[in-house]
Scaffold this motif. Structure first.
Motif, mmCIF file in Angstrom:
data_model
loop_
_atom_site.group_PDB
_atom_site.id
_atom_site.type_symbol
_atom_site.label_atom_id
_atom_site.label_comp_id
_atom_site.label_asym_id
_atom_site.label_seq_id
_atom_site.Cartn_x
_atom_site.Cartn_y
_atom_site.Cartn_z
ATOM 1 N N UNK A 83 0.971 -1.431 0.094
ATOM 2 C CA UNK A 83 0.016 0.018 0.077
ATOM 3 C C UNK A 83 0.883 1.180 -0.022
ATOM 4 N N UNK A 84 0.321 2.624 -0.200
ATOM 5 C CA UNK A 84 0.905 3.742 -0.343
ATOM 6 C C UNK A 84 1.385 3.888 1.367
ATOM 7 N N UNK A 85 2.494 4.525 1.217
ATOM 8 C CA UNK A 85 3.182 4.971 2.585
ATOM 9 C C UNK A 85 2.221 6.365 3.161
ATOM 10 N N UNK A 86 2.217 6.156 4.501
ATOM 11 C CA UNK A 86 1.306 7.228 5.217
ATOM 12 C C UNK A 86 2.072 7.436 6.387
ATOM 13 N N UNK A 87 1.880 8.594 7.070
ATOM 14 C CA UNK A 87 2.141 9.141 8.350
ATOM 15 C C UNK A 87 0.969 9.589 9.116
ATOM 16 N N UNK A 88 1.053 9.216 10.508
ATOM 17 C CA UNK A 88 -0.186 9.517 11.353
ATOM 18 C C UNK A 88 -0.377 10.876 11.412
ATOM 19 N N UNK A 89 -1.571 11.605 11.252
ATOM 20 C CA UNK A 89 -1.872 12.823 11.315
ATOM 21 C C UNK A 89 -2.513 12.943 12.453
ATOM 22 N N UNK A 90 -3.139 14.071 12.624
ATOM 23 C CA UNK A 90 -4.092 14.669 13.760
ATOM 24 C C UNK A 90 -5.063 13.543 14.142
#
Length: 143
Positions: free
Chosen positions: A84-91
């Motif tokens: 899957x695409x990479x992601x960062x935790x947001x608010x």
């Protein structure tokens, strides 16, 4: 939890460091942050060890395909790769897609994996799975 998985991999690598005949078995890895996985698999590559994918290898775990030489990777019928695409935790912990992280993943993957992913729309937020005969036609089946 993700840190423990990567830590366990690093400990396992340290136990077998220098023993090129040993193999590291990936059996239930749900992934995590790209950086620690990249570091762990670079260390694994340097040991000369083989990798047996024998169950789920999801998300950042799939980096192994681009870091460890193909001739040192084998898969079992239980192997399952999840991309899957990479992601960062947001608010509020909600994922925010990371273009830079996704680009880094894409560039790490071997050509045949990128071709397979392109046929499925590339790296997207939703995970896509490669397993069974299709995976076993791309990677050596473990003895």
């Amino acid at each position: 939890m993700r840190f423990r998985v990567v830590s366990a991999l690093v400990v396992l690598l340290a136990m077998f460091a220098g023993d090129a005949g040993a193999a590291v078995r990936i059996a239930n890895d749900k992934g995590g942050q790209i950086g620690p996985y990249l570091d762990a698999f670079v260390t694994l590559r340097k040991t000369g060890q083989r990798v047996i994918i024998d169950g789920p290898c999801l998300s950042a775990c799939t980096i192994v395909l681009g870091v460890v030489p193909r001739d040192r990777i084998c898969v079992t019928p239980r192997a399952q790769l999840g991309f899957h695409a990479a992601w960062n935790p947001g608010t509020n912990g909600r994922p925010i897609l990371s273009r830079a992280g996704t680009k880094a993943l894409w560039e790490l993957y071997p050509d045949d994996i990128r071709t397979w992913l392109k046929k499925r729309g590339g790296l997207k937020p939703k995970m896509v799975f490669l397993s069974g005969n299709e995976l076993m036609s791309m990677y050596r089946v473990c003895d």
